[in-house]
Design a protein around this motif. Structure first.
Motif, PDB file in Angstrom:
ATOM      1  N   PRO A   1       0.821  -1.222   0.000  1.00  0.00           N
ATOM      2  CA  PRO A   1       0.000   0.000   0.000  1.00  0.00           C
ATOM      3  C   PRO A   1       0.850   1.264   0.000  1.00  0.00           C
ATOM      4  CG  PRO A   1       0.052  -0.987   2.187  1.00  0.00           C
ATOM      5  CD  PRO A   1       0.735  -1.959   1.282  1.00  0.00           C
ATOM      6  N   ALA A   2       0.204   2.403  -0.207  1.00  0.00           N
ATOM      7  CA  ALA A   2       0.895   3.688  -0.335  1.00  0.00           C
ATOM      8  C   ALA A   2       1.538   4.141   0.969  1.00  0.00           C
ATOM      9  CB  ALA A   2      -0.081   4.759  -0.831  1.00  0.00           C
ATOM     10  N   ASP A   3       1.060   3.665   2.126  1.00  0.00           N
ATOM     11  CA  ASP A   3       1.633   4.083   3.413  1.00  0.00           C
ATOM     12  C   ASP A   3       2.630   3.059   3.949  1.00  0.00           C
ATOM     13  OD1 ASP A   3      -0.129   2.043   3.950  1.00  0.00           O
ATOM     14  OD2 ASP A   3      -1.170   3.058   5.589  1.00  0.00           O
ATOM     15  N   PHE A   4       3.125   2.187   3.074  1.00  0.00           N
ATOM     16  CA  PHE A   4       3.987   1.092   3.514  1.00  0.00           C
ATOM     17  C   PHE A   4       5.421   1.568   3.734  1.00  0.00           C
ATOM     18  CE2 PHE A   4       6.508  -2.824   2.907  1.00  0.00           C
ATOM     19  CZ  PHE A   4       5.830  -3.665   3.779  1.00  0.00           C
ATOM     20  N   VAL A   5       6.086   0.969   4.715  1.00  0.00           N
ATOM     21  CA  VAL A   5       7.509   1.205   4.983  1.00  0.00           C
ATOM     22  C   VAL A   5       8.228  -0.136   4.860  1.00  0.00           C
ATOM     23  CG1 VAL A   5       9.241   1.988   6.634  1.00  0.00           C
ATOM     24  CG2 VAL A   5       7.027   3.145   6.512  1.00  0.00           C
ATOM     25  N   LEU A   6       9.066  -0.273   3.852  1.00  0.00           N
ATOM     26  CA  LEU A   6       9.814  -1.512   3.622  1.00  0.00           C
ATOM     27  C   LEU A   6      11.070  -1.508   4.487  1.00  0.00           C
ATOM     28  CD1 LEU A   6      10.127  -4.113   1.847  1.00  0.00           C
ATOM     29  CD2 LEU A   6      11.516  -2.711   0.309  1.00  0.00           C
ATOM     30  N   SER A   7      11.389  -2.655   5.095  1.00  0.00           N
ATOM     31  CA  SER A   7      12.567  -2.736   5.959  1.00  0.00           C
ATOM     32  C   SER A   7      13.165  -4.128   5.898  1.00  0.00           C
ATOM     33  CB  SER A   7      12.187  -2.406   7.409  1.00  0.00           C
ATOM     34  OG  SER A   7      11.407  -3.458   7.968  1.00  0.00           O
ATOM     35  N   ASP A   8      14.322  -4.281   6.538  1.00  0.00           N
ATOM     36  CA  ASP A   8      14.942  -5.598   6.612  1.00  0.00           C
ATOM     37  C   ASP A   8      14.123  -6.548   7.483  1.00  0.00           C
ATOM     38  OD1 ASP A   8      16.783  -5.581   9.520  1.00  0.00           O
ATOM     39  OD2 ASP A   8      15.953  -3.723   8.745  1.00  0.00           O
ATOM     40  N   GLN A   9      13.203  -6.019   8.270  1.00  0.00           N
ATOM     41  CA  GLN A   9      12.374  -6.845   9.135  1.00  0.00           C
ATOM     42  C   GLN A   9      11.149  -7.424   8.425  1.00  0.00           C
ATOM     43  OE1 GLN A   9      13.338  -7.559  12.412  1.00  0.00           O
ATOM     44  NE2 GLN A   9      15.191  -6.542  11.652  1.00  0.00           N
ATOM     45  N   ASN A  10      10.622  -6.719   7.406  1.00  0.00           N
ATOM     46  CA  ASN A  10       9.397  -7.210   6.764  1.00  0.00           C
ATOM     47  C   ASN A  10       9.584  -7.592   5.302  1.00  0.00           C
ATOM     48  OD1 ASN A  10       9.511  -4.788   5.326  1.00  0.00           O
ATOM     49  ND2 ASN A  10       7.958  -3.772   6.578  1.00  0.00           N
ATOM     50  N   ILE A  11      10.813  -7.481   4.774  1.00  0.00           N
ATOM     51  CA  ILE A  11      11.021  -7.732   3.354  1.00  0.00           C
ATOM     52  C   ILE A  11      10.726  -9.186   2.982  1.00  0.00           C
ATOM     53  CG2 ILE A  11      13.489  -8.317   3.497  1.00  0.00           C
ATOM     54  CD1 ILE A  11      13.855  -6.568   0.946  1.00  0.00           C
ATOM     55  N   ARG A  12      10.913 -10.116   3.908  1.00  0.00           N
ATOM     56  CA  ARG A  12      10.617 -11.523   3.624  1.00  0.00           C
ATOM     57  C   ARG A  12       9.113 -11.745   3.453  1.00  0.00           C
ATOM     58  NH1 ARG A  12      14.956 -10.972   6.596  1.00  0.00           N
ATOM     59  NH2 ARG A  12      16.797 -12.285   6.221  1.00  0.00           N
ATOM     60  N   ASP A  13       8.328 -10.985   4.185  1.00  0.00           N
ATOM     61  CA  ASP A  13       6.871 -11.083   4.025  1.00  0.00           C
ATOM     62  C   ASP A  13       6.437 -10.507   2.679  1.00  0.00           C
ATOM     63  OD1 ASP A  13       6.557 -12.210   6.564  1.00  0.00           O
ATOM     64  OD2 ASP A  13       6.461 -10.231   7.513  1.00  0.00           O
ATOM     65  N   VAL A  14       7.103  -9.434   2.239  1.00  0.00           N
ATOM     66  CA  VAL A  14       6.772  -8.844   0.950  1.00  0.00           C
ATOM     67  C   VAL A  14       7.151  -9.790  -0.183  1.00  0.00           C
ATOM     68  CG1 VAL A  14       7.157  -6.863  -0.573  1.00  0.00           C
ATOM     69  CG2 VAL A  14       7.068  -6.530   1.899  1.00  0.00           C
ATOM     70  N   GLN A  15       8.247 -10.524  -0.011  1.00  0.00           N
ATOM     71  CA  GLN A  15       8.666 -11.510  -1.021  1.00  0.00           C
ATOM     72  C   GLN A  15       7.535 -12.485  -1.336  1.00  0.00           C
ATOM     73  OE1 GLN A  15      11.389 -12.297  -2.918  1.00  0.00           O
ATOM     74  NE2 GLN A  15      10.416 -14.191  -3.590  1.00  0.00           N
ATOM     75  N   LYS A  16       6.719 -12.793  -0.326  1.00  0.00           N
ATOM     76  CA  LYS A  16       5.612 -13.738  -0.499  1.00  0.00           C
ATOM     77  C   LYS A  16       4.478 -13.159  -1.341  1.00  0.00           C
ATOM     78  CE  LYS A  16       6.623 -15.735   4.050  1.00  0.00           C
ATOM     79  NZ  LYS A  16       6.112 -15.947   5.432  1.00  0.00           N
ATOM     80  N   ARG A  17       4.556 -11.879  -1.696  1.00  0.00           N
ATOM     81  CA  ARG A  17       3.521 -11.243  -2.510  1.00  0.00           C
ATOM     82  C   ARG A  17       4.002 -10.905  -3.920  1.00  0.00           C
ATOM     83  NH1 ARG A  17      -0.975  -9.236  -0.915  1.00  0.00           N
ATOM     84  NH2 ARG A  17      -0.790  -7.354  -2.203  1.00  0.00           N
ATOM     85  N   LEU A  18       5.246 -11.234  -4.253  1.00  0.00           N
ATOM     86  CA  LEU A  18       5.726 -10.960  -5.609  1.00  0.00           C
ATOM     87  C   LEU A  18       4.878 -11.721  -6.626  1.00  0.00           C
ATOM     88  CD1 LEU A  18       9.630 -10.862  -5.739  1.00  0.00           C
ATOM     89  CD2 LEU A  18       8.010  -8.977  -5.716  1.00  0.00           C
ATOM     90  N   PRO A  19       4.420 -11.078  -7.675  1.00  0.00           N
ATOM     91  CA  PRO A  19       3.547 -11.754  -8.654  1.00  0.00           C
ATOM     92  C   PRO A  19       4.176 -12.981  -9.305  1.00  0.00           C
ATOM     93  CG  PRO A  19       3.468  -9.369  -8.952  1.00  0.00           C
ATOM     94  CD  PRO A  19       4.571  -9.641  -7.986  1.00  0.00           C
ATOM     95  N   ASN A  20       5.492 -12.983  -9.488  1.00  0.00           N
ATOM     96  CA  ASN A  20       6.133 -14.106 -10.170  1.00  0.00           C
ATOM     97  C   ASN A  20       7.134 -14.829  -9.277  1.00  0.00           C
ATOM     98  OD1 ASN A  20       6.068 -15.496 -12.706  1.00  0.00           O
ATOM     99  ND2 ASN A  20       8.163 -14.834 -13.073  1.00  0.00           N
TER     100      ASN A  20
END
Length: 367
Positions: free
Chosen positions: A163-182
């Motif tokens: 989302p637009a208010d998101f803050v990416l960090s070394d703590q949550n980047i693994r969770d974001v990896q699980k949302r990559l489209p490919n």
């Protein structure tokens, strides 16, 4: 130990005095008085790679909002305001859907869809690492850790992954990896990865009976314009081996045979072209297939907005307009912005016949 660190240690071992160097160098004499051990800071400067499991990722964070500021100042000129530009480099954003995010594989890649960065990307570490070591193009490795996190977050937001208010960090980047489209789209089931594995391409040798082409001078830089915009050799990036031609110096005199060939080619090009009938236009019934083959579906859905409006929205907007077909054909060829928002559509490299087919198809309802 990372791969880059291993290589550095090996290089140091080859030039350092002592038993290790004596064993490593195939020489009857040991090398002495040469080299020294690398310092911790020197190793750290080289050891910057980030692996798919995020080993090597520095601590830090960056917001989408911060990323937008950095993007507009240092990235948009090459990649477009929304990462959609195809004028300088291939688009970063586009060609993915909410269903792709759920599935983990981009369906459009197997259907001839746009091969954008977010459509192909299987590991988020690859995006972070590339931005960190190579961007911006004119000054690589100048972004701070916060800026790299922020730009990565902004790209992910453009792809509607965060989302637009998101803050990416070394703590949550693994969770974001699980949302990559490919994220599940990469395979190692081929010879590039597996010794003895099946090749990823199939073909037969074709280097036989090849036509011999003689190179010809087709164009040249006129002397009057040679240095019109300054010395090209001084306008390249200060890294790498590639340098522009030194236009402050006079050009080498071309051989007489090359000049004669050039003049002959120019004369042929200037001769009136023979009148030919315009090729028959493809059937409008195949317009949807034409739109797909020309990668129009990277930005426009048949019935939904992606980067630009859906084809059904365009058809509805111009329904009843007498010159809709020719108007839309012209817009497709020329590109532009402002009608559907600020996101520009670049000029499309289509023939007049192809643009006419798509314009007629849209004017007729885009069925």
């Amino acid at each position: 130990m990372s791969r880059s660190l291993e290589l550095l240690v090996l290089a140091v071992a080859l030039v350092t005095t002592g038993p290790v160097a004596t064993q490593a160098v195939a020489s009857p004499k040991a090398i002495t008085g040469m080299g020294r051990a690398a310092t911790a800071d020197e190793i750290k400067a080289w050891d910057i790679d980030v692996r798919p499991d995020f080993t090597g990722l520095p601590k830090g964070s960056g917001s989408v909002t911060k990323g937008q500021d950095v993007w507009e100042g240092k990235c948009a000129s090459c990649h477009g305001t929304f990462g959609e530009s195809n004028e300088v480099f291939a688009p970063i954003v586009g060609g993915t859907t909410a269903d792709d995010i759920k599935a983990g594989r981009v369906k459009g890649l197997s259907q001839g869809g746009a091969r954008t960065t977010l459509a192909k990307l299987p590991t988020l570490s690859t995006l972070w690492d590339y931005i960190n070591r190579a961007m911006p193009w004119t000054a690589p490795k100048t972004l701070s850790t916060e800026e790299v996190y922020a730009v990565t977050a902004y790209i992910l937001n453009l792809g509607e992954i965060v989302p637009a208010d998101f803050v990416l960090s070394d703590q949550n980047i693994r969770d974001v990896q699980k949302r990559l489209p490919n994220r599940d789209g990469m395979t190692t089931d081929h010879g590039l990865w597996t010794p003895g594995g099946k090749p990823d391409v199939k073909s037969v040798a074709c280097m036989s009976n090849c036509e011999i082409n003689v190179a010809k001078v087709a164009s040249y830089l006129p002397n009057t314009a040679r240095n019109a915009h300054g010395n090209l050799a001084e306008q390249t990036r200060p890294v790498g081996a590639v340098r522009g031609v030194d236009t402050s110096k006079p050009p080498a005199t071309p051989a007489a045979a090359d000049v004669a060939t050039l003049r002959a080619d120019v004369a042929v090009a200037a001769a009136p072209a023979a009148t030919t009938a315009e090729p028959a236009r493809p059937d409008v019934g195949g317009a949807a297939g034409l739109a797909k083959s020309r990668n129009c579906l990277a930005c426009h859905g048949l019935a939904n907005k992606i980067v630009g409006p859906g084809f059904n929205e365009i058809a509805a907007k111009y329904k009843g307009r007498a010159d809709a077909a020719s108007y839309l054909a012209g817009k497709i060829k020329a590109g532009g912005s402002g009608v559907w928002g600020a996101v520009p559509m670049p000029a499309q490299p289509l023939s007049a016949a192809e643009a006419g087919v798509l314009g007629a198809w849209l004017a007729g309802g885009a069925q």
